[in-house]
Write a protein that holds these residues in place. Structure first.
Motif, PDB file in Angstrom:
ATOM      1  N   VAL A 106       0.861  -1.142   0.060  1.00 15.24           N
ATOM      2  CA  VAL A 106      -0.156  -0.189   0.058  1.00 15.24           C
ATOM      3  C   VAL A 106       0.644   1.246   0.301  1.00 15.24           C
ATOM      4  N   PRO A 107      -0.173   2.574  -0.659  1.00 13.72           N
ATOM      5  CA  PRO A 107       1.180   3.840  -0.697  1.00 13.72           C
ATOM      6  C   PRO A 107       1.439   3.839   1.624  1.00 13.72           C
ATOM      7  N   ARG A 108       2.615   4.618   0.934  1.00 14.76           N
ATOM      8  CA  ARG A 108       3.394   5.055   2.654  1.00 14.76           C
ATOM      9  C   ARG A 108       2.970   6.154   2.294  1.00 14.76           C
ATOM     10  N   SER A 109       2.308   7.033   3.507  1.00 15.76           N
ATOM     11  CA  SER A 109       1.830   8.481   3.648  1.00 15.76           C
ATOM     12  C   SER A 109       2.606   8.892   5.228  1.00 15.76           C
ATOM     13  N   ILE A 110       2.964  10.058   4.776  1.00 15.75           N
ATOM     14  CA  ILE A 110       3.117  11.124   6.435  1.00 15.75           C
ATOM     15  C   ILE A 110       3.032  12.053   6.439  1.00 15.75           C
ATOM     16  N   VAL A 111       2.915  12.480   7.268  1.00 16.49           N
ATOM     17  CA  VAL A 111       2.891  14.526   7.809  1.00 16.49           C
ATOM     18  C   VAL A 111       3.447  15.118   8.444  1.00 16.49           C
ATOM     19  N   LEU A 112       3.751  16.142   8.181  1.00 15.02           N
ATOM     20  CA  LEU A 112       5.761  16.439   9.056  1.00 15.02           C
ATOM     21  C   LEU A 112       4.648  18.784   8.170  1.00 15.02           C
ATOM     22  N   SER A 113       5.966  18.863   9.366  1.00 13.08           N
ATOM     23  CA  SER A 113       5.015  20.662   8.816  1.00 13.08           C
ATOM     24  C   SER A 113       6.650  21.081   9.089  1.00 13.08           C
ATOM     25  N   GLY A 114       7.165  22.154   8.110  1.00  9.27           N
ATOM     26  CA  GLY A 114       8.167  22.533   8.402  1.00  9.27           C
ATOM     27  C   GLY A 114       9.707  23.292   8.838  1.00  9.27           C
ATOM     28  N   PRO A 115       9.019  23.031  10.391  1.00 13.00           N
ATOM     29  CA  PRO A 115       9.807  23.415  11.133  1.00 13.00           C
ATOM     30  C   PRO A 115      10.329  21.748  11.602  1.00 13.00           C
ATOM     31  N   GLU A 116       9.861  20.653  11.348  1.00  9.32           N
ATOM     32  CA  GLU A 116      10.657  19.207  11.748  1.00  9.32           C
ATOM     33  C   GLU A 116      11.219  19.152  10.292  1.00  9.32           C
ATOM     34  N   LEU A 117      11.182  20.252   8.984  1.00 10.31           N
ATOM     35  CA  LEU A 117      12.176  19.718   8.327  1.00 10.31           C
ATOM     36  C   LEU A 117      14.118  19.603   8.391  1.00 10.31           C
ATOM     37  N   VAL A 118      13.939  20.736   9.489  1.00 11.77           N
ATOM     38  CA  VAL A 118      14.724  22.043   9.648  1.00 11.77           C
ATOM     39  C   VAL A 118      15.951  20.946  10.460  1.00 11.77           C
ATOM     40  N   LEU A 133      16.395  17.445   9.830  1.00  9.02           N
ATOM     41  CA  LEU A 133      16.538  15.906   9.385  1.00  9.02           C
ATOM     42  C   LEU A 133      18.022  15.950   8.446  1.00  9.02           C
ATOM     43  N   ASP A 134      18.608  14.383   8.470  1.00  9.67           N
ATOM     44  CA  ASP A 134      20.358  14.698   7.913  1.00  9.67           C
ATOM     45  C   ASP A 134      19.391  13.780   6.060  1.00  9.67           C
ATOM     46  N   ASP A 135      20.905  13.772   6.120  1.00 10.49           N
ATOM     47  CA  ASP A 135      20.499  13.168   5.510  1.00 10.49           C
ATOM     48  C   ASP A 135      19.722  11.359   4.433  1.00 10.49           C
ATOM     49  N   ASP A 136      20.553  11.109   5.875  1.00 11.71           N
ATOM     50  CA  ASP A 136      20.110   9.009   5.325  1.00 11.71           C
ATOM     51  C   ASP A 136      17.781   9.540   6.099  1.00 11.71           C
ATOM     52  N   GLN A 137      17.596  10.885   6.756  1.00  8.94           N
ATOM     53  CA  GLN A 137      16.317  11.139   7.460  1.00  8.94           C
ATOM     54  C   GLN A 137      15.465  11.975   5.836  1.00  8.94           C
ATOM     55  N   TRP A 138      15.845  12.355   5.013  1.00 10.24           N
ATOM     56  CA  TRP A 138      15.994  12.959   3.712  1.00 10.24           C
ATOM     57  C   TRP A 138      15.349  11.894   2.871  1.00 10.24           C
ATOM     58  N   ASN A 139      16.570  10.900   2.353  1.00 16.73           N
ATOM     59  CA  ASN A 139      16.550   9.530   1.515  1.00 16.73           C
ATOM     60  C   ASN A 139      15.593   9.012   2.053  1.00 16.73           C
ATOM     61  N   SER A 140      15.381   8.683   3.905  1.00 16.18           N
ATOM     62  CA  SER A 140      13.552   8.128   3.649  1.00 16.18           C
ATOM     63  C   SER A 140      12.675   9.124   3.308  1.00 16.18           C
ATOM     64  N   LEU A 141      12.606  10.435   3.681  1.00 16.40           N
ATOM     65  CA  LEU A 141      11.189  10.970   3.565  1.00 16.40           C
ATOM     66  C   LEU A 141      10.724  11.052   2.471  1.00 16.40           C
ATOM     67  N   CYS A 142      11.825  10.884   1.035  1.00 18.65           N
ATOM     68  CA  CYS A 142      11.506  11.425  -0.183  1.00 18.65           C
ATOM     69  C   CYS A 142      11.108   9.892  -0.717  1.00 18.65           C
ATOM     70  N   ARG A 143      11.316   8.736   0.362  1.00 14.77           N
ATOM     71  CA  ARG A 143      10.622   7.556  -0.519  1.00 14.77           C
ATOM     72  C   ARG A 143       9.323   6.666  -0.616  1.00 14.77           C
ATOM     73  N   TYR A 144       8.758   8.515   0.792  1.00 16.11           N
ATOM     74  CA  TYR A 144       7.295   8.255   0.688  1.00 16.11           C
ATOM     75  C   TYR A 144       6.447   8.161  -0.711  1.00 16.11           C
ATOM     76  N   ASP A 145       5.713   7.325  -0.749  1.00 15.99           N
ATOM     77  CA  ASP A 145       4.380   7.688  -1.537  1.00 15.99           C
ATOM     78  C   ASP A 145       3.915   9.245  -1.625  1.00 15.99           C
ATOM     79  N   GLU A 146       2.950   9.624  -0.229  1.00 20.36           N
ATOM     80  CA  GLU A 146       2.194  10.274  -0.282  1.00 20.36           C
ATOM     81  C   GLU A 146       3.033  11.324   0.726  1.00 20.36           C
TER      82      GLU A 146
END
Length: 239
Positions: A168-180, A182-195
């Motif tokens: 099934v699609p993988r979904s995530i919701v987060l806010s702008g301040p939470e992006l600050v 994030l390291d590269d590995d976490q961005w790698n994981s985030l960008c693999r989400y479908d939604e």
């Protein structure tokens, strides 16, 4: 001369902490206690989870010295901004219904069928953004199966299966301040989400989001759809 009154409106999560009193139904100023704040937060979260935009309205009687200042000067503007940081009186909350057009879910479905990921990037409050995204079909999972930033912070491996072994699609919701943070590995994981829904984002954070996807060889297209009233980013995975 009569003292001027400052009127202010904005996001409850920003302005509520600046309020020291609230205006009662009888028109009296009443101290705002922690229990009152929790009750107001509960109402705000309830309305937001329904996809409503919530605005807090507050006021403040300005000090007498404002009567002697020229309202057209920079000095007056800066002084008013300073007064807006504390000691406000809560007047009330307003909820605004801003529904997407009926054809939007069909458009999202068509794009997804073409192999395009649809992500939402908005300045709206997190719960509001999530509710709108679910209504439009940008988020297709039920609420208990939607991740938040804690999934990235724990470094969890994304599950490929669910619901009787069917992917099934993988979904995530987060806010702008939470992006600050994030390291590269976490961005790698985030960008693999479908939604993905990015809420409470600034223009700088929106640019960061695009660059992070591009750095991972994604083709990114940005479109502000007036009828949707939210900014939608699409990443092409069909190639």
């Amino acid at each position: 001369s009569k003292q001027p009154t400052l009127m202010i409106k904005g996001a409850p999560d920003i302005l509520l902490s600046r309020c020291a009193t609230y205006l009662s139904q009888e028109g009296h100023s009443v101290d705002l206690y922690e229990s009152d704040r929790k009750a107001i937060e509960s109402v705000k979260d309830d309305w937001s989870s329904q996809g409503k935009r919530v605005i807090l309205i507050a006021c403040k009687i300005l000090p007498e010295r404002f009567s002697t200042l020229d309202t057209a000067t920079r000095e007056y503007e800066q002084a008013a901004i300073g007064e807006a940081t504390q000691g406000l009186e809560l007047v009330g909350l307003v909820r605004i219904v801003d529904p997407p057009r009926e054809e939007i879910p069909g458009v999202i479905s068509t794009l997804r069928g073409a192999g395009i990921k649809i992500h939402m990037v908005t300045g709206d409050f997190k719960l509001t953004a999530q509710a709108i995204a679910s209504t439009c079909g940008i988020i297709t999972n039920p609420k208990p199966f939607i991740d938040d930033v804690s999934a990235l912070e724990r470094g969890e491996k994304l599950s490929e299966t669910a619901y009787n072994g069917t992917r099934v699609p993988r979904s995530i919701v987060l806010s702008g301040p939470e992006l600050v943070s994030l390291d590269d590995d976490q961005w790698n994981s985030l960008c693999r989400y479908d939604e993905i829904v990015f809420a409470r984002t600034t223009p700088e954070q929106k640019l960061r989001i695009v660059k992070e996807f591009q750095a991972r060889n994604e083709t990114v297209g940005s479109k502000y759809h007036a009828s949707l009233t939210r900014e939608v980013h699409a990443t092409d995975e069909s190639q």
